[in-house]
Design an enzyme around this catalytic site. Structure first.
Site, PDB file in Angstrom:
ATOM      1  N   GLY A 125       0.075  16.219 -31.622  1.00 44.66           N
ATOM      2  CA  GLY A 125       0.207  16.687 -30.354  1.00 44.66           C
ATOM      3  C   GLY A 125       0.873  15.939 -29.434  1.00 44.66           C
ATOM      4  N   GLY A 139       1.631  13.841 -25.748  1.00 44.09           N
ATOM      5  CA  GLY A 139       0.649  13.226 -24.982  1.00 44.09           C
ATOM      6  C   GLY A 139       0.172  11.762 -25.452  1.00 44.09           C
ATOM      7  N   HIS A 140       0.580  11.535 -26.606  1.00 40.99           N
ATOM      8  CA  HIS A 140       0.487  10.074 -27.243  1.00 40.99           C
ATOM      9  C   HIS A 140       1.482   9.182 -27.114  1.00 40.99           C
ATOM     10  CE1 HIS A 140      -3.513  12.038 -28.227  1.00 40.99           C
ATOM     11  NE2 HIS A 140      -2.756  12.729 -29.073  1.00 40.99           N
ATOM     12  N   LYS A 165      -2.712  11.685 -39.186  1.00 40.24           N
ATOM     13  CA  LYS A 165      -4.171  11.359 -38.338  1.00 40.24           C
ATOM     14  C   LYS A 165      -5.248  12.277 -38.730  1.00 40.24           C
ATOM     15  CE  LYS A 165      -2.784  11.113 -33.972  1.00 40.24           C
ATOM     16  NZ  LYS A 165      -1.629  12.134 -34.355  1.00 40.24           N
ATOM     17  N   ASP A 195      -4.333  18.883 -37.357  1.00 40.13           N
ATOM     18  CA  ASP A 195      -3.249  18.084 -38.050  1.00 40.13           C
ATOM     19  C   ASP A 195      -3.369  18.215 -39.379  1.00 40.13           C
ATOM     20  OD1 ASP A 195      -2.405  17.468 -35.446  1.00 40.13           O
ATOM     21  OD2 ASP A 195      -2.559  15.380 -35.736  1.00 40.13           O
ATOM     22  N   HIS A 243      -7.867  11.929 -27.272  1.00 39.36           N
ATOM     23  CA  HIS A 243      -8.120  13.273 -26.592  1.00 39.36           C
ATOM     24  C   HIS A 243      -9.129  13.532 -25.571  1.00 39.36           C
ATOM     25  CE1 HIS A 243      -6.547  14.131 -30.729  1.00 39.36           C
ATOM     26  NE2 HIS A 243      -5.416  14.605 -30.211  1.00 39.36           N
TER      27      HIS A 243
END
Length: 329
Positions: free
Chosen positions: A53, A55-56, A104, A109, A215
């Site tokens: 996702g 945002g990282h 990960k 995922d 998260h």
């Protein structure tokens, strides 16, 4: 919510467009389905693909380039990419030596990468990263989470792939690296997902979350704010207890910001970690300080230890040229 944003639905599209334009010498953006790939590929080299996702950032797209990934598949914020993204990325960068997926350990995922691997026509293998020692299971995972140690896996296996190793060798090396890294983080604040428009969790001004996930998942415990030395002591006690490095082991220390922490504070944490390890006769061979695996605007940091051998040190030092990591070339 205060963010540089136009429309929530366009957040990822516009961010990726800017990223690809800023680093057009290194990467290309495929828009449908979405993935980022290296500008140039090497015939006969194992292709490394990762993703997760958004945002990282800079994980994972920021590590596409020479010495690391061949492609990265970004999903929406904190949402797994889809199998069709991974399939298209694999077809785009496979040059005949097969594809290694670096994943990960998050349920979404893992499920989607497994589907892509099953459908992928090229020979392929998977390395699962689960370096977070804070908790065994969380709201996103069965087993340990994959966090900032993923950067180390991508760097070391990326170097091995550049040297001409085959798919089986890259997978075996990646799995060996995973066994020799451990991470744990602490958060001072929550993060705000654009689509939600409010913080993911509530935390008091004098509280910290020990062992937080990237998260915003809960960690080991909620605690009172403490001096940096005390926080580092708790994190390193857990990491060293996990890896049990011998006195002559060469350690890599990664101090990773979670998105809202100044670099000056990250260097202060490294100084505390250096003192803590030195007092116990443990040697830092390599260090990396910066925000490499973030959680949007979360204030906090994580520490990662790598218990390295000579081969791992060599591949860490090898040249790399990506938007987020560059040295030796």
């Amino acid at each position: 919510m205060k963010k540089f944003i136009n429309r929530v639905d366009d957040f990822l599209t516009e961010s990726l467009a800017g990223f690809a334009a800023a680093h057009a010498d290194l990467v290309e953006l495929n828009r449908e389905p979405v993935f980022v790939r290296r500008k140039t590929t090497t015939p006969g080299k194992v292709a490394l693909i990762s993703g997760g996702g958004a945002g990282h950032e800079p994980l994972h797209s920021g590590f596409v380039g020479y010495g690391m990934l061949d492609a990265a598949c970004p999903g929406q914020v904190f949402t797994s990419p889809t199998p069709d993204q991974m399939m298209a990325a694999a077809q785009s960068v496979d040059t005949g030596a097969g594809v290694l997926f670096i994943v990960k350990n998050y349920s979404g995922d893992l499920m989607n990468f497994e589907m892509a691997a099953e459908m992928c026509e090229a020979p392929n293998a998977t390395v699962l990263v689960n370096d977070d020692v804070a908790v065994e299971n969380s709201s996103y995972t069965t087993g340990r989470r994959g966090v900032a140690g993923t950067v180390i896996v991508e760097k070391l296996v990326g170097s091995l792939a550049e040297s001409g190793a085959n798919l089986a060798q890259c997978k075996a090396f990646g799995e060996r690296v995973v066994q020799r890294i451990a991470s744990m983080g602490v958060a001072f604040s929550s993060c705000t997902v654009p689509a939600a428009g409010k913080p993911t969790f509530a935390i008091g001004d004098d509280e910290i979350e020990i062992g937080v996930g990237i998260h915003g998942e809960p960690g080991r415990r909620r605690a009172r704010l403490a001096p940096a030395d005390a926080i580092v002591d708790e994190l390193l006690t857990a990491l060293v207890g996990e890896l049990k490095p011998a006195a002559d082991t060469e350690l890599l220390v990664l101090v990773n910001g979670l998105g809202g922490t100044p670099l000056s504070e990250l260097y202060l944490l490294f100084n505390a970690a250096r003192a803590w390890l030195g007092q116990r006769g443990l040697k830092i061979a390599r260090a990396q300080v910066g925000s490499l695996t973030t959680s949007l605007d979360m204030a906090g940091a994580s520490l990662t230890l790598g218990s390295f051998d000579a081969e791992m040190i060599r591949h860490w030092d090898s040249p790399v040229q990506t938007p987020a990591l560059r040295w030796g070339r």
